[in-house]
Design an enzyme around this catalytic site. Structure first.
Site, short mmCIF file in Angstrom:
data_model
loop_
_atom_site.label_atom_id
_atom_site.label_comp_id
_atom_site.label_asym_id
_atom_site.label_seq_id
_atom_site.Cartn_x
_atom_site.Cartn_y
_atom_site.Cartn_z
N GLY A 11 0.83 -1.21 0.00
CA GLY A 11 0.00 0.00 0.00
C GLY A 11 0.86 1.26 0.00
NE ARG A 72 -1.85 -5.05 -1.90
CZ ARG A 72 -1.31 -4.60 -0.79
NH1 ARG A 72 -0.28 -5.25 -0.26
NH2 ARG A 72 -1.77 -3.52 -0.18
CG ASP A 103 4.85 -6.39 9.00
OD1 ASP A 103 5.99 -5.98 9.30
OD2 ASP A 103 3.88 -6.34 9.78
CB THR A 125 2.47 0.65 6.34
OG1 THR A 125 1.07 0.40 6.57
CG2 THR A 125 3.23 0.33 7.61
CG ASP A 127 -2.61 0.06 8.53
OD1 ASP A 127 -3.44 0.98 8.48
OD2 ASP A 127 -2.70 -0.98 7.85
CG ASP A 129 0.66 -2.63 10.59
OD1 ASP A 129 1.52 -2.12 9.84
OD2 ASP A 129 -0.25 -3.36 10.14
NE ARG A 171 -7.54 -6.39 6.26
CZ ARG A 171 -6.85 -5.70 5.36
NH1 ARG A 171 -5.53 -5.63 5.45
NH2 ARG A 171 -7.45 -5.08 4.38
#
Length: 319
Positions: A11, A72, A103, A125, A127, A129, A171
């Site tokens: 992303g 991707r 990741d 990213t 997120d 995360d 997510r």
């Protein structure tokens, strides 16, 4: 090392272009030739490389998205796909690779290193995360984008005395929901890291109404439940109409904040330095206010954690 390449994968995130710029200009300043890879690992397997000059990254530090594009690839997850990519880089005499992504992107980078190709990761990213770093490029911009949206939503929620559910990305991580919920004054925040139940949300709405507050903002991370599910619960239990706003890709776009530009520049430059120092199979990270690096394997052993103290603070401030 004479020639390196840089790609973005997964992303997109605001600040990726600033990181690309840092890799290219730091590399050139250190006497390297730097090549861009279009469309992530897909372009790597196809040999879609182009030489980047100082002017190639001019006037991109303020742009969102990624000038290298992203994609991707299921094929790259296979050993054959990875060997195909390494063969293309060897043919182009590329000796090192910087991967900007999350990741999943780092898993691919680790596979390349395991097969003998030097690779460095830069976390990018929204997120936030990624294990092994307290910060990833794009998070600050995404948070500010969501806050701006919630501030506008609140104006309408107040004017029409409505309940509004704002569904944000995340997510498996609630960083965006927590930061935006706390800093925008949301009355309820729902994140995957904290136990919640619908009754708590209902009670907060009723308590607010009892003291004369007729509008309510709920921020929910997409990984917990959908806004539509929560809307139905509120209708069934309180017979109140609710608006659901799914911010979606809006969170990924926009000009990066000064903080994201700074972090991207630091991390991109550090990635080049690590390659020149002979490091490989490591990701750049940010911990306790300084740049660090650790192998992909070491970083993967860590677990991304959210500060539940901030979550509890948000609950206290939104009573």
């Amino acid at each position: 090392m004479k020639r390196i390449a840089v790609l973005t994968s997964g992303g997109d995130a605001p600040g990726m272009n600033a990181a690309i710029r840092a890799v290219v200009r730091r590399g050139i300043d250190k006497g390297l030739e730097v090549y861009g890879v279009r469309h992530g690992y897909v372009g790597l397997m196809e040999g879609d490389f182009f030489k980047m000059e100082l002017g190639s990254v001019g006037d991109i530090i303020h742009r969102g998205g990624t000038i290298l594009r992203s994609a991707r690839s299921e094929e790259f997850k296979t050993a054959e796909g990875q060997q195909k990519a390494i063969k293309k880089m060897n043919e182009a005499q590329i000796e090192g690779l910087v991967v900007i992504g999350g990741d999943g992107s780092f898993m691919g980078a680790g596979k390349l290193t395991a097969q003998g190709f030097p690779t460095i990761g830069v976390p990018g990213t929204i997120d936030n995360d990624i294990a092994g770093t307290e910060y990833s490029i794009g998070f600050d911009t995404a948070v500010n984008t969501v806050i701006e949206a919630i501030d506008k939503i609140r104006d309408t929620a107040y004017s029409h005395e409505r309940i509004c559910i704002v569904e944000v990305m995340g997510r498996n991580a609630g960083d965006i929901a927590l930061w935006t919920g706390l800093t925008s004054g949301a009355e309820s925040i729902i994140i995957p890291e904290a136990t919640y139940d619908y009754n708590d949300v209902m009670n907060r709405i009723k308590n607010g109404q009892e003291r004369g507050k007729m509008h309510h903002i709920i921020v929910v991370a997409e990984g917990v439940c959908s806004g539509e599910e929560l809307k139905k619960e509120i209708k069934d239990k309180l017979n109140l109409d609710t608006n659901v706003i799914v911010l979606g890709y809006l969170q990924r776009g926009g000009s990066p904040t000064a903080y994201d530009r700074m972090m991207a520049s630091r991390m991109g430059g550090k990635a080049v330095d690590l390659l020149l120092d002979g490091e490989e199979g490591v990701m750049v990270g940010w911990k306790k206010g300084q740049l660090v690096h650790a192998t992909f394997e070491e970083s993967a052993k860590e677990k991304h954690a959210i500060d539940l103290g901030d979550y509890n603070l948000a609950r206290s401030l939104s009573i």
